[in-house]
Scaffold this motif. Structure first.
Motif, mmCIF file in Angstrom:
data_model
loop_
_atom_site.group_PDB
_atom_site.id
_atom_site.type_symbol
_atom_site.label_atom_id
_atom_site.label_comp_id
_atom_site.label_asym_id
_atom_site.label_seq_id
_atom_site.Cartn_x
_atom_site.Cartn_y
_atom_site.Cartn_z
ATOM 1 N N UNK A 193 0.858 -1.181 0.000
ATOM 2 C CA UNK A 193 0.000 0.000 0.000
ATOM 3 C C UNK A 193 0.899 1.239 0.000
ATOM 4 N N UNK A 194 0.528 2.235 -0.787
ATOM 5 C CA UNK A 194 1.321 3.463 -0.889
ATOM 6 C C UNK A 194 0.457 4.655 -0.479
ATOM 7 N N UNK A 195 1.102 5.631 0.124
ATOM 8 C CA UNK A 195 0.388 6.811 0.597
ATOM 9 C C UNK A 195 1.373 7.963 0.698
ATOM 10 N N UNK A 196 0.904 9.188 0.464
ATOM 11 C CA UNK A 196 1.762 10.344 0.635
ATOM 12 C C UNK A 196 1.371 11.076 1.913
ATOM 13 N N UNK A 197 2.292 11.830 2.412
ATOM 14 C CA UNK A 197 2.053 12.651 3.591
ATOM 15 C C UNK A 197 2.371 14.087 3.225
ATOM 16 N N UNK A 198 1.385 14.958 3.299
ATOM 17 C CA UNK A 198 1.585 16.373 3.012
ATOM 18 C C UNK A 198 2.100 17.032 4.283
ATOM 19 N N UNK A 199 3.404 17.227 4.356
ATOM 20 C CA UNK A 199 3.996 17.816 5.555
ATOM 21 C C UNK A 199 4.470 19.248 5.328
ATOM 22 N N UNK A 200 3.935 19.929 4.296
ATOM 23 C CA UNK A 200 4.333 21.313 4.061
ATOM 24 C C UNK A 200 3.863 22.221 5.187
ATOM 25 N N UNK A 201 2.697 21.939 5.752
ATOM 26 C CA UNK A 201 2.187 22.692 6.896
ATOM 27 C C UNK A 201 1.545 21.681 7.852
ATOM 28 N N UNK A 202 2.257 21.253 8.881
ATOM 29 C CA UNK A 202 1.746 20.187 9.745
ATOM 30 C C UNK A 202 0.491 20.555 10.526
ATOM 31 N N UNK A 203 0.142 21.838 10.595
ATOM 32 C CA UNK A 203 -1.037 22.251 11.353
ATOM 33 C C UNK A 203 -2.257 22.472 10.464
ATOM 34 N N UNK A 204 -2.101 22.261 9.153
ATOM 35 C CA UNK A 204 -3.207 22.460 8.233
ATOM 36 C C UNK A 204 -3.402 21.172 7.442
ATOM 37 N N UNK A 205 -4.448 20.429 7.728
ATOM 38 C CA UNK A 205 -4.683 19.163 7.019
ATOM 39 C C UNK A 205 -5.876 19.255 6.073
ATOM 40 N N UNK A 206 -6.357 20.460 5.764
ATOM 41 C CA UNK A 206 -7.540 20.586 4.924
ATOM 42 C C UNK A 206 -7.211 20.812 3.457
#
Length: 60
Positions: free
Chosen positions: A7-20
């Motif tokens: 299983x593959x998945x990305x993590x958007x870590x450009x702004x750790x306090x904004x997940x929207x």
């Protein structure tokens, strides 16, 4: 031709306090990696599958 399925998945870590902005997939999709092809040559396929918002590239 041997494959490695995971299983593959990305993590958007450009702004750790904004997940929207780009929510991560709730159920990561399966991707079959071929063992006879270098991983770097398969990353574009993973990127397309995930519809990841960021460009593919190395940092450093």
């Amino acid at each position: 031709m041997a494959t490695f399925v995971c299983r593959v998945q990305f993590l958007d870590d450009t702004d750790p306090f904004n997940s929207t902005n780009f929510p991560e997939p709730t159920r990561p999709p399966l991707y079959s990696f071929r063992e006879d092809i270098p991983l770097i040559n398969q990353l574009a396929g993973v990127h397309r599958l995930l519809k990841a918002p960021h460009k593919v590239g190395l940092t450093g």
